[in-house]
Write an enzyme that holds these catalytic residues in place. Structure first.
Site, PDB file in Angstrom:
ATOM      1  N   GLU A 173      -2.028 -28.851  28.796  1.00 10.96           N
ATOM      2  CA  GLU A 173      -3.091 -29.276  27.872  1.00 10.96           C
ATOM      3  C   GLU A 173      -2.714 -30.572  27.124  1.00 10.96           C
ATOM      4  O   GLU A 173      -3.550 -31.430  26.924  1.00 10.96           O
ATOM      5  CB  GLU A 173      -3.443 -28.195  26.829  1.00 10.96           C
TER       6      GLU A 173
ATOM      7  N   TYR B  29      -8.091   0.692  -3.439  1.00  8.08           N
ATOM      8  CA  TYR B  29      -6.993   1.196  -4.279  1.00  8.08           C
ATOM      9  C   TYR B  29      -6.232  -0.008  -4.812  1.00  8.08           C
ATOM     10  O   TYR B  29      -6.522  -1.149  -4.441  1.00  8.08           O
ATOM     11  CB  TYR B  29      -6.056   2.082  -3.437  1.00  8.08           C
TER      12      TYR B  29
ATOM     13  N   LYS C  71       0.353  -7.617  12.632  1.00 10.73           N
ATOM     14  CA  LYS C  71      -0.726  -6.765  12.120  1.00 10.73           C
ATOM     15  C   LYS C  71      -1.983  -7.148  12.883  1.00 10.73           C
ATOM     16  O   LYS C  71      -2.486  -8.268  12.749  1.00 10.73           O
ATOM     17  CB  LYS C  71      -0.909  -6.969  10.613  1.00 10.73           C
TER      18      LYS C  71
ATOM     19  N   THR D 249       0.822  -1.216   0.000  1.00 11.14           N
ATOM     20  CA  THR D 249       0.000   0.000   0.000  1.00 11.14           C
ATOM     21  C   THR D 249       0.850   1.257   0.000  1.00 11.14           C
ATOM     22  O   THR D 249       0.456   2.282  -0.550  1.00 11.14           O
ATOM     23  CB  THR D 249      -0.920  -0.006   1.240  1.00 11.14           C
TER      24      THR D 249
ATOM     25  N   THR E  25       1.619  -4.408   4.126  1.00 11.28           N
ATOM     26  CA  THR E  25       1.489  -4.688   5.557  1.00 11.28           C
ATOM     27  C   THR E  25       1.011  -6.110   5.865  1.00 11.28           C
ATOM     28  O   THR E  25       1.176  -6.586   6.975  1.00 11.28           O
ATOM     29  CB  THR E  25       0.527  -3.686   6.230  1.00 11.28           C
ATOM     30  N   ASP E  26       0.424  -6.787   4.854  1.00 10.40           N
ATOM     31  CA  ASP E  26      -0.168  -8.100   5.149  1.00 10.40           C
ATOM     32  C   ASP E  26       0.844  -9.111   5.688  1.00 10.40           C
ATOM     33  O   ASP E  26       0.569  -9.823   6.651  1.00 10.40           O
ATOM     34  CB  ASP E  26      -0.851  -8.680   3.894  1.00 10.40           C
TER      35      ASP E  26
END
Ligand code: GLU
Length: 352
Positions: free
Chosen positions: A309, A48, A187, A34, A114-115
């Site tokens: 667990e 965009y 993120k 971006t 950013t992903d």
């Protein structure tokens, strides 16, 4: 005596301009995202096309960066970061490594979507052996939008890369005035400019081109890492895939990934990386076939406790500590370049 003092003052006076004000050299390696995106209008902040604007235009849009450092740009690729594969990741790490080996390069900034920005940053943190600052930066709004966040993020990233106080602190993610450690940043919000967060907090802040430090990471990174991009051949890493945990699961995803050649499976489990009782036999069967089973959690905060667990010692499983599934995937792939021993892989997860 007076003559010597005058001569000394003169000599110092001539030196000071070159020593005090010599700017560091920073290379911006552009990959897309971006921060290099363009929308149809200034009000299109979220609609965009990513990866459109070339590196020279990115740098020219923020001429103030040249006051911070001598900045040059390289276009490594032009992609949306969700499409980055091992091939691009390894090639980028090699490029960053080569740049930082040059004596006249003081720091590198990588502009990135950013992903998967956190993944690239963590990978560089693990494989690039350099003390020089490596800063990965992105933006949430394209440069064409009102209040675009890219220009200030880029300005701050360059300031950080040019700052000698950033040396040896590991690879950084710079977003929204925050300096994060690549290892624990993620993120966390997909739509706002404060998109990145770390459950352990930021390392510092970057305000008006100045760094303010508050903490350090205690984990191994960069020069102190046992992984080195120079020792990794080819354009792919050992195959590791993630299976997301939920109620009412089928075992098929685990077996399909193993059949496709996965050498480790990251179980993004519920809570403490829990595994449903009806999935346990499948995971144990795969473990006995040589597929590493690594328990991480789908919960964004906290860390997976070993032998809680599930009896990890008994089953020969590994826990991902506080690494999220996508970061565990990269560390597991690197660990597998060195060992097939679950105990040694666990040691690596404690160390990084
Ligand atoms: N999905 C694109 C990418 O990661 C755009 C998202 C962004 O950069 O914020 O490159």
């Amino acid at each position: 005596m007076k003559k010597t003092v005058t001569a000394l003052t003169l000599a110092l006076g001539m030196l000071i301009p070159f020593t005090t004000f010599a700017k560091n050299n920073v290379v911006v390696v552009a990959t897309g995202g971006t921060i290099a995106g363009a929308g149809a209008s200034s009000t299109n902040s979220a609609t965009y096309t990513a990866a459109k604007v070339p590196v020279d235009a990115l740098l020219n849009a923020v001429p103030q960066i040249q006051n911070l450092a001598n900045v040059t740009g390289v276009q490594a690729m032009q992609v949306a970061s969700e499409s980055i594969t091992d091939k691009e990741l390894l090639s980028l790490a090699r490029q960053v490594n080569d740049l930082l080996k040059k004596p006249d390069v003081n720091g590198v900034v990588i502009t990135h979507g950013t992903d998967t920005l956190e993944e690239t940053a963590f990978f560089l943190n693990l494989v690039v052996h350099s003390d020089k600052p490596i800063v990965v930066v992105g933006s949430m709004r394209p440069g064409t939008a009102l209040s675009a966040d890219g220009p200030l993020n880029l300005y701050s990233a360059v300031a950080l890369a040019a700052d000698d106080s950033a040396k040896g602190k590991g690879t950084f993610v710079l977003m929204n005035d925050d300096i994060f450690s690549a290892r624990d940043v993620t993120k966390a919000i997909n739509i706002h400019t404060n998109a990145f967060a770390s459950q352990w907090g930021a390392l510092g802040s970057l305000i008006e081109g100045k760094t303010y430090w508050f903490r350090n990471t205690s984990k191994r990174h960069n020069k102190n890492s046992e992984f080195n991009i120079e020792n990794i051949q080819g354009d792919s890493l050992p195959l590791v895939q993630i299976v997301y945990g939920s109620g009412n699961m089928l075992p098929d995803a685990y077996t399909a990934y193993a059949k496709a050649g996965a050498k480790a499976i990251i179980h993004a489990g519920t809570g403490n990386g829990s595994v449903a009782n009806y999935i346990v036999p499948t995971l144990n069967q795969l473990q006995q076939q040589g597929v590493q089973i690594i328990r991480s959690s789908r919960v964004p905060q906290g860390f997976v406790l070993r032998n809680a667990e599930q009896p990890d010692d008994k089953y020969g499983w590994v826990v991902a500590h506080d690494l999220n599934p996508q970061k565990a995937k990269l560390l597991a792939a690197l660990a597998l370049t060195k060992t097939k021993d679950a105990k040694e892989i666990q040691r690596i997860f404690w160390d990084y």
